[in-house]
Design a protein around this motif. Sequence first.
Motif, short mmCIF file in Angstrom:
data_model
loop_
_atom_site.label_atom_id
_atom_site.label_comp_id
_atom_site.label_asym_id
_atom_site.label_seq_id
_atom_site.Cartn_x
_atom_site.Cartn_y
_atom_site.Cartn_z
N PRO A 32 -0.80 -3.36 0.87
CA PRO A 32 -2.03 -2.76 0.32
C PRO A 32 -1.80 -2.12 -1.05
CG PRO A 32 -1.81 -2.20 2.64
CD PRO A 32 -0.53 -2.90 2.24
N SER A 33 -0.58 -1.66 -1.29
CA SER A 33 -0.24 -1.05 -2.57
C SER A 33 -0.07 -2.10 -3.67
CB SER A 33 1.04 -0.25 -2.44
OG SER A 33 2.12 -1.12 -2.09
N GLY A 34 -0.03 -3.37 -3.30
CA GLY A 34 0.16 -4.43 -4.28
C GLY A 34 1.60 -4.92 -4.37
N TYR A 35 2.53 -4.19 -3.76
CA TYR A 35 3.93 -4.60 -3.79
C TYR A 35 4.11 -5.89 -3.00
CZ TYR A 35 5.31 -0.08 -5.71
OH TYR A 35 5.45 1.02 -6.50
N ARG A 36 5.04 -6.72 -3.48
CA ARG A 36 5.37 -7.95 -2.77
C ARG A 36 6.20 -7.64 -1.54
NH1 ARG A 36 5.53 -8.63 -8.20
NH2 ARG A 36 4.56 -10.49 -9.07
N GLU A 37 5.96 -8.38 -0.48
CA GLU A 37 6.71 -8.23 0.77
C GLU A 37 7.27 -9.61 1.13
OE1 GLU A 37 8.39 -6.31 3.96
OE2 GLU A 37 7.22 -5.34 2.38
N TYR A 38 8.60 -9.71 1.16
CA TYR A 38 9.27 -10.98 1.45
C TYR A 38 9.78 -10.99 2.89
CZ TYR A 38 9.26 -11.68 -3.60
OH TYR A 38 8.88 -11.84 -4.90
N SER A 39 9.80 -12.17 3.46
CA SER A 39 10.29 -12.34 4.83
C SER A 39 11.68 -12.98 4.80
CB SER A 39 9.33 -13.25 5.61
OG SER A 39 9.38 -14.56 5.07
N GLU A 40 12.29 -13.09 5.96
CA GLU A 40 13.57 -13.79 6.06
C GLU A 40 13.41 -15.26 5.68
OE1 GLU A 40 16.77 -12.80 6.50
OE2 GLU A 40 15.94 -10.77 6.36
N ALA A 41 12.26 -15.83 5.95
CA ALA A 41 12.02 -17.23 5.56
C ALA A 41 12.06 -17.38 4.04
CB ALA A 41 10.68 -17.71 6.10
N ASP A 42 11.64 -16.34 3.31
CA ASP A 42 11.69 -16.39 1.85
C ASP A 42 13.13 -16.39 1.34
OD1 ASP A 42 8.89 -16.45 1.39
OD2 ASP A 42 8.78 -14.27 1.72
#
Length: 134
Positions: A32-42
């Motif tokens: 919601p803050s606009g920050y990117r969130e990466y997963s283990e798949a990334d």
Amino acid sequence: MRTGELSGKIGVHERLLRYYEEQNLLQPQRRPSGYREYSEADVDTVRRIRSLLAAGLNTATIATILPCLRDEDERLVPTCSDLLADLTKERERITKVITDLQTSRAALDKVIAAAPADVAERATSGATARSTRA
């Protein structure tokens, strides 16, 4: 994980991660803050991207073939039938570039070999003097 965490985990500069996103190679979630969130798949996706870049492919080509690859025992395995034709074409392009570079190197070798002995000696002693000053 956020951009800095992924960067540290995989050893890729944060700017490259943003570039991969611009090239549609990565699609991280947004908080919601606009920050990117990466997963283990990334993490795996970035490793694939790095492998393909090291193989000489450009990001436009990688964007088209990335969905048709999976990791299997630390190697990339194609999963789409038409991908092999594209990869073969890319390999032929790289082979042509290598051949052209080898031809250019051979031409330079002939020019260098044709240098008179005194010119070659001055070039060698000048290079040695420059390297000892550095």
